[in-house]
Design a protein around this motif. Structure first.
Motif, short mmCIF file in Angstrom:
data_model
loop_
_atom_site.label_atom_id
_atom_site.label_comp_id
_atom_site.label_asym_id
_atom_site.label_seq_id
_atom_site.Cartn_x
_atom_site.Cartn_y
_atom_site.Cartn_z
N LYS A 30 -7.97 4.63 -6.73
CA LYS A 30 -7.14 4.67 -5.52
C LYS A 30 -8.04 5.17 -4.39
CE LYS A 30 -3.09 6.53 -7.82
NZ LYS A 30 -2.18 7.88 -8.28
N VAL B 52 -4.49 6.58 -1.73
CA VAL B 52 -3.52 5.16 -1.48
C VAL B 52 -3.85 4.32 -2.58
CG1 VAL B 52 -3.36 3.48 -0.17
CG2 VAL B 52 -3.76 5.73 0.80
N THR B 53 -2.70 4.01 -3.22
CA THR B 53 -2.71 2.64 -4.06
C THR B 53 -2.62 1.29 -3.49
OG1 THR B 53 -1.72 4.11 -5.79
CG2 THR B 53 -1.58 1.59 -6.26
N LEU C 82 0.80 -1.30 -0.08
CA LEU C 82 0.13 -0.04 0.03
C LEU C 82 0.90 1.24 0.04
CD1 LEU C 82 -1.63 -2.22 1.81
CD2 LEU C 82 -3.18 -0.53 2.06
N GLU C 83 0.59 2.32 -0.80
CA GLU C 83 1.58 3.43 -0.96
C GLU C 83 0.60 4.57 -0.92
OE1 GLU C 83 3.54 2.99 -4.69
OE2 GLU C 83 4.97 1.47 -3.93
N ARG C 84 1.08 5.63 -0.17
CA ARG C 84 0.02 6.97 -0.05
C ARG C 84 0.80 8.08 -0.79
NH1 ARG C 84 -3.19 8.04 4.36
NH2 ARG C 84 -2.40 6.65 5.56
N SER D 185 -8.86 8.89 1.69
CA SER D 185 -8.56 8.72 3.17
C SER D 185 -9.89 9.40 3.84
CB SER D 185 -7.28 9.24 3.84
OG SER D 185 -7.18 10.55 3.45
N LEU E 14 -5.89 4.16 7.14
CA LEU E 14 -6.05 5.47 6.50
C LEU E 14 -6.58 6.29 7.45
CD1 LEU E 14 -7.50 4.69 3.08
CD2 LEU E 14 -5.10 4.74 3.57
#
Length: 432
Positions: free
Chosen positions: A262, A213-214, A205-207, A265, A297
């Motif tokens: 995506k 977030v992906t 998970l990447e923000r 949050s 998130l």
């Protein structure tokens, strides 16, 4: 598109399948009334009740399903069946709002009976409060159908949200393996429960800097062609189960959110993403526990389901609009004053947030010929003013809008979008 073509007689051997077709009027009537203008929903309910008694079917063994128009009809037909289950694919929450498009603007939109009936949005808010079992497939790109309901719903017991990428028509097509698996499970007496296994599934998970977030997952083991399966990331939003389709395939067994999927949050915050579930139509349902670490998130400000827009509001109201999956929601504060009954015009005064209360307090009485006046301000900048103006007009049952622009920070493109609204006569006043 038929969701039932994959079901054989064996699948339905212990089930009754009742299909209602909307063949009334020129473009259908959403089964609200027949060609003689007689109401249909209660008649449909009686038909279902008669079959339930004949075959000894309990309410808990009844499922209402529909896609697009059919989903709206399913919502309206299910009112008297509180223990039933609803499976909804892109239902339209406000019929007049949806009918303003060119293809329906000169037919159902002009039929005031459509405006007079209780709208699907009202039913669904009742069902949320009752905790009914609902599976709802939707896309953030389909604001015309969502009408600020499902995209913001959280902490609603027994609600499962399936977020799909793409326009309205894509939701219908992409959701088919999952819908078919749900219908098969239900017809076989299943309760929708899933057994999750630790199967080596790994996640990442990447923000990004905007707070989106992906999600990516690897080593998902699927039977046969992976393209026949839907793979979802899963998390809880309070007591609501949220499932995000992973349609960006990066290799066999590897899936990720696309650019239009995506997570935000502000509306997708909740428990950590640790589980994934795949639906393969007749191939069944699989659940997986991730071996990677989950990610929470944490929103700077969480946005919940807003109350519906009202002309007779007492005090300050708030509202929110989600019109695109790749930009943040528009949050609005507003005051509303009821005007003349039967008027077909609405007044919308656009101000800055700092001026909202002062302008609303000094506007005086609503002018003659206006159904309502709304004084509106964006909490964190305007992104969807045109959508708001159209929705306010629908709430006031108006097809003309007088829009006064007093917010000096209002972007030019937002003004242009309002000026080009289809189906509403717009009169702009810009004294800035």
């Amino acid at each position: 598109m038929s969701y039932f073509k994959g079901l054989s007689d064996d699948h339905l051997s212990d089930s009754i399948l009742i299909a209602f077709q909307d063949r009334y009027g020129v473009s259908g009537t959403y089964l609200l009334f027949d060609n003689e203008g007689r109401p249909l929903l209660k008649r449909i309910g009686r038909i279902i009740r008669d079959l339930m008694r004949k075959y000894h079917v309990s309410e808990g063994d009844v499922l209402f399903f529909g896609a697009s128009k059919g989903a709206s009809i399913a919502i309206m037909c299910a009112e008297a069946f509180s223990a039933s289950r609803l499976v909804l694919v892109a239902p339209k929450m406000n019929l007049p709002y949806s009918f303003a498009k060119p293809v329906l603007r000169n037919s159902l939109y002009l039929d005031r009976r459509v405006w007079d009936v209780r709208q699907p949005e009202s039913y669904i808010r009742q069902y949320f409060a009752e905790g009914r079992a609902i599976d709802w497939f939707y896309s953030d790109s389909d604001q015309e159908s969502n009408f600020s309901t499902v995209e913001f719903a959280r902490d609603v017991p027994n609600l499962t949200k399936y977020r799909i990428d793409g326009p309205h028509s894509a939701v219908t097509k992409k959701s088919m393996p999952t819908v078919l698996a749900i219908l098969c499970d239900f017809s076989n007496g299943g309760d929708g429960g899933i057994a999750y296994v630790s199967d080596g599934v790994d996640q990442r998970l990447e923000r990004d800097a905007e707070g989106f977030v992906t999600v990516s997952v690897s080593d998902v083991r699927l039977e046969g062609d992976s393209g026949a399966w839907n793979v979802f990331a899963e998390r809880w939003l309070g007591s609501t189960l949220f499932r995000q389709l992973l349609s960006g395939r990066v290799g066999r067994g590897d899936f990720a959110t696309s650019g239009q999927q995506k997570l935000d949050s502000a509306i997708h915050s909740g428990g950590p993403i640790k589980r994934y579930v795949s639906f393969g139509g007749l191939l069944g349902i699989r659940g997986y526990e991730s071996i990677g670490s989950g990610m929470d998130l944490v929103p700077s400000e969480e946005i919940s389901l807003p109350d519906r827009l009202r002309c007779d509001l007492v005090g300050l109201g708030t509202y929110a609009i989600r019109s695109s999956p790749d930009r943040h929601c528009t949050q609005i504060e507003y005051f509303a004053t009821q005007g003349s009954d039967g008027s077909r015009s609405v007044e919308v005064i656009v101000v800055s947030r700092s001026e909202l209360s002062c302008v609303a307090a000094n506007c005086g009485a609503v002018g003659e010929g206006f159904a309502a006046r709304f004084v509106v301000a964006a909490i964190d900048g305007w992104r969807d003013l045109a959508i708001l103006v159209r929705r306010l007009a629908v709430e006031a049952r108006a097809d003309r809008a007088s829009v006064v622009l007093l917010d000096r920070e209002l972007p030019d493109e937002q003004v242009a979008d309002v000026a080009s609204l289809y189906g509403i006569n717009i009169e702009l006043f810009d004294p800035r």
